[in-house]
Design an enzyme around this catalytic site. Structure first.
Site, PDB file in Angstrom:
ATOM      1  N   HIS A 246       1.015 -12.634 -29.252  1.00 20.33           N
ATOM      2  CA  HIS A 246       1.655 -11.652 -30.130  1.00 20.33           C
ATOM      3  C   HIS A 246       2.096 -12.267 -31.448  1.00 20.33           C
ATOM      4  CE1 HIS A 246       2.791  -9.154 -26.303  1.00 20.33           C
ATOM      5  NE2 HIS A 246       1.499  -9.124 -26.572  1.00 20.33           N
ATOM      6  N   GLU A 276      -9.459  -7.685 -27.987  1.00 18.83           N
ATOM      7  CA  GLU A 276      -9.016  -9.052 -28.244  1.00 18.83           C
ATOM      8  C   GLU A 276     -10.169 -10.006 -27.928  1.00 18.83           C
ATOM      9  OE1 GLU A 276      -5.396  -9.652 -26.012  1.00 18.83           O
ATOM     10  OE2 GLU A 276      -4.553  -7.745 -26.711  1.00 18.83           O
ATOM     11  N   GLU A 372      -7.553  -9.303 -19.223  1.00 18.42           N
ATOM     12  CA  GLU A 372      -7.283 -10.087 -20.432  1.00 18.42           C
ATOM     13  C   GLU A 372      -6.690 -11.467 -20.107  1.00 18.42           C
ATOM     14  OE1 GLU A 372      -3.909  -8.644 -22.791  1.00 18.42           O
ATOM     15  OE2 GLU A 372      -3.846  -6.872 -21.512  1.00 18.42           O
TER      16      GLU A 372
END
Length: 418
Positions: A246, A276, A372
Site C-alpha cells: 500500500h 496488481e 494475491e
C-alpha cells in the site's frame, strides 16, 4: 461580533430537518429489485435478532443498502431501516444529491443545532410509526462517541451489533453485482496496459500513476455514465518503494534494472477491483528472477485452489508449504486474498472472507475473491523488492470458477525493455 438575542432566536427557529427532493431520482447502479433483495436480507437479520430498526452508519453499510456513498467531512450519516422503510439521514451541505442518488426516502439535517443528526434518526422512526426498544448498529465501524450518542437519543433502547451478519450477507454477490465487478476488472486491465506502455527510464512513479488513473476514469465514465465518478487510484512503485503493498506513488524516477509494482484500483460506484503485477525495467538478476518465479508458482497454485467447498485456511496452509520449499515464508507480507464488493482503501471490508490461516469460511457460489501472494526481500539483500501478483475470481452457481483478470503475469509477460 456576538449575535443579538433577536438574532439568536431567529437562528434557533430555523429548520432542524428538511425534505430536499431537489430534481428527480437518478438511475442507480442496480435495479429496484436488487435493493429490495438486499433490504429483505437485512430484515431477516432484524427478525432473527428481534430488532425494531437498524441504524447503519458505515460507508459500506449505507452504500450496499441504498446506493448512496457519503463524504463525511466531519459530519455523520446514516441509513435507518425498519420493517417497511429505509431512509438516509444526510447533511444539508449535500442538499438534494443524496436523495437523487439513493434508494428509499431521505431526511436532511441542518447545522443549526449540534444534535440535529440524532434528531433526524428519531424523525425517521417517528415518520414510520416505530418506537424502537431494540436497534441494530454496526459495531465494526461505529465510533464509541457516536454509539453513546445514539444510545442517549433512544434512551432505554438496547443497541445490538448487526455488522457481522450484514457482512456475511454481502459476501454472496448477486448477478447484478458480479456484472459491475467484471467491468471493474476489465477497466483495471485497461489501466494496466496504459501504465505498461508508459514505463521508461526517467519517468516518475506519480506520472505513471496519473496515466493509469486517467485511462481508467475515462472508461468508468463511459461504462457508467449515470453514476458519479470518484475514488479511482493507482499505486505505482519502483525499487525500494515496492516493499509494501500500500505504498503510494512518489517522485522517484525509474531506473534501468528496477523492480516495479503496478497496482490499478478502479472504483465503479463504490465497488473496488484491483490489478496488481510485478514488472522489471530491463532484465532482472538471477536472484530476483528466482523470487519472482517462486511467487508466480504460488499464484498459479492458488488460482487452482479457489473453488466451491474449499476452506480459506486450508488454501493458506497449502500455499504456505510452497513458500517454505523456497525458504520464503518469513518474507510473506499478508494473506493470500480477500472478498470483493463494496470496499475501498478508506471504507469497507468483508473480513470473514480472507484467505488466511485463521479464517474457516467455506467458499461457495456467488463469492468473489482474489488470489494475491506477495513476498518482500529487504533492501541490501539479493533480489531486494516486493513481488506481488493479483487476479480476481468469481465462483459461479454451476460450481465453475471464472478468472476475470486478463492481464498477463510473470517474467514472460512483464519484463519491460524500454
Amino acid at each position: 461580533m456576538a449575535l443579538s438575542s433577536a438574532e439568536v432566536t431567529k437562528v434557533s427557529e430555523l429548520e432542524r430537518l428538511k425534505t430536499l427532493h431537489n430534481g428527480t431520482k437518478q438511475q442507480l447502479t442496480f435495479s429496484d429489485a436488487e435493493f429490495e433483495r438486499r433490504l429483505a436480507g437485512l430484515r431477516r437479520i432484524m427478525a432473527a435478532k428481534e430488532l425494531d430498526a437498524v441504524i447503519l452508519t458505515s460507508y459500506h453499510g449505507i452504500k450496499y443498502y441504498s446506493d448512496f456513498l457519503y463524504t463525511t467531512f466531519g459530519r455523520n450519516y446514516a441509513l435507518v431501516v425498519t420493517a417497511d422503510s429505509s431512509t438516509t439521514i444526510t447533511a444539508n451541505i449535500d442538499a438534494g444529491m443524496p436523495w437523487r442518488t439513493s434508494y428509499g426516502d431521505n431526511i436532511v439535517y441542518t447545522d443549526w443545532k449540534r444534535d440535529n443528526f440524532y434528531f433526524g434518526l428519531q424523525e425517521a422512526l417517528k415518520r414510520n410509526g416505530v418506537k424502537a426498544s431494540r436497534i441494530g448498529v454496526e459495531d465494526d465501524a461505529l465510533p464509541l462517541m457516536t454509539r453513546q450518542a445514539i444510545a442517549a437519543t433512544f434512551d432505554g433502547a438496547t443497541l445490538v451489533d448487526v455488522s457481522q451478519d450484514a457482512m456475511r450477507q454481502r459476501m454472496i454477490k448477486s448477478a447484478e453485482e458480479i456484472e459491475v465487478i467484471k467491468h471493474g476488472a476489465r477497466i483495471g486491465d485497461i489501466g494496466g496496459e496504459a501504465i505498461k506502455a508508459a514505463i521508461r527510464e526517467g519517468i516518475t512513479e506519480y506520472e505513471v500513476a496519473l496515466i493509469g488513473t486517467e485511462a481508467m476514469v475515462h472508461e468508468i465514465a463511459k461504462t457508467f455514465p449515470h453514476r458519479e465518478v470518484r475514488d479511482t487510484w493507482v499505486w505505482f512503485q519502483s525499487g525500494i518503494n515496492t516493499d509494501g503493498a500500500h505504498n503510494w506513488a512518489t517522485t522517484r524516477k525509474l531506473e534501468r534494472g528496477d523492480i516495479l509494482s503496478l497496482n490499478c484500483f478502479p472504483m465503479t460506484s463504490g465497488y473496488y477491483t484491483a490489478l496488481e503485477r510485478t514488472l522489471f525495467l530491463g532484465e532482472p538478476d538471477e536472484r530476483s528472477l528466482q523470487v519472482w518465479n517462486a511467487n508466480v508458482e504460488v499464484h498459479k497454485r492458488g488460482l487452482e485452489l479457489i473453488k466451491p467447498g474449499a476452506v480459506c485456511k486450508d488454501i493458506a496452509a497449502e500455499l504456505n508449504e510452497i513458500f517454505i520449499s523456497h525458504n520464503l515464508l518469513p518474507n510473506r507480507t499478508f494473506g493470500y486474498g480477500h472478498s470483493f464488493g463494496v470496499l475501498s482503501h478508506y471504507y469497507g471490508r468483508e473480513a470473514g472472507l480472507e484467505l488466511r490461516e485463521d479464517i474457516d469460511t467455506v467458499l461457495e457460489p456467488g463469492m468473489v475473491v482474489s488470489m494475491e501472494p506477495m513476498v518482500t526481500i529487504l533492501d541490501g539483500e539479493p533480489g531486494a523488492g516486493g513481488y506481488r501478483e493479483h487476479d480476481i475470481l468469481v465462483i459461479g452457481e454451476d460450481g465453475g470458477v471464472e478468472n476475470i483478470t486478463k492481464f498477463g503475469f510473470g517474467p514472460e509477460n512483464n519484463i519491460i525493455d524500454a
